[in-house]
Design a protein around this motif. Structure first.
Motif, PDB file in Angstrom:
ATOM      1  N   PRO A 124       0.817  -1.227   0.000  1.00 46.12           N
ATOM      2  CA  PRO A 124       0.000   0.000   0.000  1.00 46.12           C
ATOM      3  C   PRO A 124       0.848   1.275   0.000  1.00 46.12           C
ATOM      4  N   ILE A 125       2.004   1.242   0.647  1.00 50.56           N
ATOM      5  CA  ILE A 125       2.899   2.407   0.653  1.00 50.56           C
ATOM      6  C   ILE A 125       3.451   2.641  -0.752  1.00 50.56           C
ATOM      7  N   LEU A 126       3.844   1.571  -1.442  1.00 51.40           N
ATOM      8  CA  LEU A 126       4.327   1.703  -2.816  1.00 51.40           C
ATOM      9  C   LEU A 126       3.229   2.260  -3.728  1.00 51.40           C
ATOM     10  N   MET A 127       2.005   1.790  -3.544  1.00 48.55           N
ATOM     11  CA  MET A 127       0.886   2.289  -4.357  1.00 48.55           C
ATOM     12  C   MET A 127       0.690   3.779  -4.117  1.00 48.55           C
ATOM     13  N   SER A 128       0.766   4.204  -2.871  1.00 47.31           N
ATOM     14  CA  SER A 128       0.612   5.615  -2.532  1.00 47.31           C
ATOM     15  C   SER A 128       1.726   6.462  -3.149  1.00 47.31           C
ATOM     16  N   LEU A 129       2.962   5.972  -3.074  1.00 46.64           N
ATOM     17  CA  LEU A 129       4.086   6.694  -3.670  1.00 46.64           C
ATOM     18  C   LEU A 129       3.918   6.817  -5.182  1.00 46.64           C
ATOM     19  N   ALA A 130       3.480   5.740  -5.822  1.00 51.45           N
ATOM     20  CA  ALA A 130       3.281   5.767  -7.275  1.00 51.45           C
ATOM     21  C   ALA A 130       2.190   6.771  -7.646  1.00 51.45           C
ATOM     22  N   ARG A 131       1.097   6.813  -6.867  1.00 55.30           N
ATOM     23  CA  ARG A 131       0.027   7.781  -7.131  1.00 55.30           C
ATOM     24  C   ARG A 131       0.519   9.222  -6.979  1.00 55.30           C
ATOM     25  N   SER A 132       1.515   9.420  -6.097  1.00 52.23           N
ATOM     26  CA  SER A 132       2.035  10.779  -5.897  1.00 52.23           C
ATOM     27  C   SER A 132       3.122  11.138  -6.912  1.00 52.23           C
ATOM     28  N   GLY A 133       3.422  10.234  -7.846  1.00 54.54           N
ATOM     29  CA  GLY A 133       4.338  10.550  -8.934  1.00 54.54           C
ATOM     30  C   GLY A 133       5.762  10.049  -8.775  1.00 54.54           C
ATOM     31  N   VAL A 134       6.045   9.253  -7.749  1.00 56.20           N
ATOM     32  CA  VAL A 134       7.388   8.702  -7.570  1.00 56.20           C
ATOM     33  C   VAL A 134       7.586   7.569  -8.569  1.00 56.20           C
ATOM     34  N   SER A 135       8.711   7.589  -9.286  1.00 57.72           N
ATOM     35  CA  SER A 135       9.035   6.509 -10.226  1.00 57.72           C
ATOM     36  C   SER A 135       9.560   5.316  -9.446  1.00 57.72           C
TER      37      SER A 135
END
Length: 193
Positions: free
Chosen positions: A100-111
């Motif tokens: 879930p943390i990775l999903m959140s980071l991806a939604r915020s634009g982190v590659s």
């Protein structure tokens, strides 16, 4: 009748036995205490890496276009943006915990690039179909050789890599909100209120 000379063992040997046990116990206790103290130092999720401030090792992970995995190599980290390399596997319980943390980071634009470690494409696809896909690209490392080039101990591990392909940080274990707030956000230049 001849009398055999009966000798009793010297008393000193009886006295040495408890001393030997004491020395053995003292050495064992000293090693245990040193080991315990070593474990108390620092954060085990940030073990040192000889790769910090060095370029990403040369590697190339194959594509699996039939199931939608692109594959990637070391040159993908030289695109000008800070990115994460997350080493994961479908069989890894802590990988589910951090997802879930990775999903959140991806939604915020982190590659985020995913190195799928010693897994099958089908199992990895089921994992991502069920939990979502936070990865920009995914490479299959079925024999574990790419992970070895990064010095990976196990999964999950995450590397923070700058836009020139230099490794800035290594995080061992599942990503946490504390890591995101205290380490990753400052690297990204995000002000955390």
């Amino acid at each position: 009748m001849t009398r055999l000379n009966q000798t009793t063992p010297p008393k000193a040997s009886k006295a040495r036995a408890p001393r030997r046990y004491f020395i053995f116990f003292a050495v064992f206790a000293s090693i245990f205490i040193l080991f315990f103290l070593a474990l108390q130092k620092g954060d085990p999720s940030s073990l040192p890496s000889v790769l910090i401030d060095k370029p990403v090792p040369a590697f190339s992970l194959p594509a699996h276009p039939e199931i939608g995995f692109d594959g990637f190599d070391a040159s993908d980290f030289k695109q000008g943006d800070l990115s994460l390399l997350n080493i994961w596997a479908s069989w890894c319980v802590p990988c589910r915990q951090e997802h879930p943390i990775l999903m959140s980071l991806a939604r915020s634009g982190v590659s985020i690039y995913g190195l799928n470690y010693k897994d099958t494409p089908q199992a990895a696809t089921r994992f991502l179909t069920g939990l979502g896909n936070p990865y920009q690209k995914i490479g299959m490392d079925q024999d574990g050789r790419a992970a070895i080039s990064f010095g990976v101990y196990g999964v999950p591990e995450t590397f923070v890599i700058d836009g020139r392909g230099k490794i800035l940080h290594r995080h061992i274990g599942p990503l946490t909100q504390e890591f995101i707030a205290e380490t990753l956000f400052p690297m990204l230049g995000v002000v955390n209120d």
